[in-house]
Design a protein around this motif. Structure first.
Motif, short mmCIF file in Angstrom:
data_model
loop_
_atom_site.label_atom_id
_atom_site.label_comp_id
_atom_site.label_asym_id
_atom_site.label_seq_id
_atom_site.Cartn_x
_atom_site.Cartn_y
_atom_site.Cartn_z
N GLN A 139 41.00 -27.13 -13.43
CA GLN A 139 41.16 -25.74 -12.98
C GLN A 139 39.82 -25.05 -12.77
O GLN A 139 39.71 -24.17 -11.92
CB GLN A 139 41.99 -24.96 -14.01
CG GLN A 139 43.42 -25.46 -14.20
CD GLN A 139 44.35 -25.02 -13.09
OE1 GLN A 139 43.93 -24.84 -11.94
NE2 GLN A 139 45.62 -24.85 -13.39
N LEU A 157 49.01 -26.36 -9.60
CA LEU A 157 48.71 -27.78 -9.51
C LEU A 157 49.73 -28.52 -8.64
O LEU A 157 50.89 -28.12 -8.56
CB LEU A 157 48.70 -28.42 -10.90
CG LEU A 157 47.68 -27.89 -11.90
CD1 LEU A 157 47.91 -28.53 -13.26
CD2 LEU A 157 46.26 -28.15 -11.42
N ARG A 276 44.37 -29.62 -7.86
CA ARG A 276 44.62 -28.21 -7.60
C ARG A 276 45.44 -28.06 -6.31
O ARG A 276 45.32 -28.88 -5.39
CB ARG A 276 43.30 -27.45 -7.46
CG ARG A 276 42.48 -27.40 -8.74
CD ARG A 276 41.16 -26.66 -8.53
NE ARG A 276 40.32 -27.34 -7.55
CZ ARG A 276 39.53 -28.35 -7.83
NH1 ARG A 276 39.46 -28.83 -9.06
NH2 ARG A 276 38.79 -28.93 -6.88
N ASN A 280 40.76 -28.29 -2.11
CA ASN A 280 40.46 -29.69 -2.36
C ASN A 280 39.53 -30.23 -1.28
O ASN A 280 39.64 -29.88 -0.11
CB ASN A 280 41.75 -30.51 -2.40
CG ASN A 280 42.61 -30.18 -3.60
OD1 ASN A 280 42.21 -30.42 -4.73
ND2 ASN A 280 43.79 -29.61 -3.36
#
Length: 295
Positions: A139, A157, A276, A280
């Motif tokens: 995170q 997530l 995440r 990304n």
């Protein structure tokens, strides 16, 4: 005696062109400056490197002797520049992946990481940790993805199932329970059960150990549970271990003097790959796609 490597390379260039003016132009420096650099080198060496006339220059015996070493330096510098330019223009991607200490038990994880690194020439860095620590680092952006086990807060997530884990009991081969094919919680009444420290993963701990306590067992949190069992004294019924392993788990020896005993009706856990939901990298997306499609 310290020497400037650039001067040695410039000397090799002049020896190759046989011209101060041409070398100065190709090296993009002024001719007087280049001539001064070579004279300073000669003064430090205590000998002349070139015979100079108004029409041409040529190497002295000392200059000829120095040339091979200077050319080697020049070639190394050229190779260095080419490699550095390649790293700048096409740097190898890096992928930071978290994994628990027992991640090696899952061939799916090993194959995925090794195949991705080989196919893409990506530098894959594996960081070891327990689930909730890995989630925190993910995170914060310190990891690109992580292999973890449930339960945990999935907010923000994305999740991909990788494998399944089953809970079992590990006992010494001379334990009175060692010949069983499986166990019920009641079979462990009065026994001490070694467990990982609850703070490492409270969700998993609370899933498996309170029912054993309710059945009459005593749970002992140990920093090195497997070592504690192997080092136990002759009180053969004193200690067994709770453990999670890749499913399915079959009863029998594990090859280290211990035996595996499945616990009946114990819930299974999913071994997952998480990342995440946003922000990304392209490399992480390629890894995720490979994990999702299996190749």
């Amino acid at each position: 005696m310290d020497f400037d490597l650039k001067t040695a390379i410039q000397f090799a260039h002049i020896a190759r062109t046989r011209s101060f003016s041409r070398s100065a132009a190709e090296l993009r420096v002024s001719q007087p400056w280049l001539s001064t650099r070579i004279r300073q080198l000669e003064e430090r060496l205590g000998c002349s490197l070139f015979e100079r006339t108004t029409r041409r220059i040529r190497l002295t015996p000392e200059g000829d002797q120095l040339l091979a070493a200077a050319e080697a330096l020049a070639a190394s510098a050229t190779e260095f520049e080419m490699v550095a330019r390649g790293l700048r223009d096409h740097p190898r991607a890096r992928l930071r992946i978290g994994t628990p200490p027992y991640g090696f038990m899952f061939p799916q994880r090993i194959e995925l990481v090794e195949s991705f690194a080989a196919r893409t020439q990506t530098i894959v860095e594996l960081d070891i940790g327990w689930t909730h620590r890995l989630i925190e680092r993910l995170q914060r952006g310190e990891l690109d993805a992580a292999f973890v086990i449930e339960p945990f807060d999935t907010s923000g997530l994305e999740i991909l199932p990788v494998a399944t884990m089953a809970f079992m009991i590990i006992a010494r081969s001379d334990d009175r329970l060692a010949n069983r094919r499986s166990l019920r919680p009641a079979d462990l009444a009065g026994r001490r059960i070694g467990a990982f420290t609850r703070d490492l993963n409270p969700g998993v701990f609370d899933m498996y150990y309170p029912p054993l306590v309710a059945a009459g067992a005593a749970v002992v949190e140990l920093p090195e549970v497997r070592r504690a069992l192997l080092m136990a004294d002759d009180q053969r019924d004193a200690l067994v271990l709770g453990s999670l392993q890749a499913a399915p788990v079959t009863a029998g020896p594990d090859g280290t003097g211990l035996v595996r005993l499945p616990l009946r009706d114990a819930p299974t856990l999913n071994f997952l790959l998480v990342r995440r939901s946003k922000a990304n990298s392209r490399t992480c997306q390629r890894f995720w796609d490979m994990a999702r499609t299996g190749g």
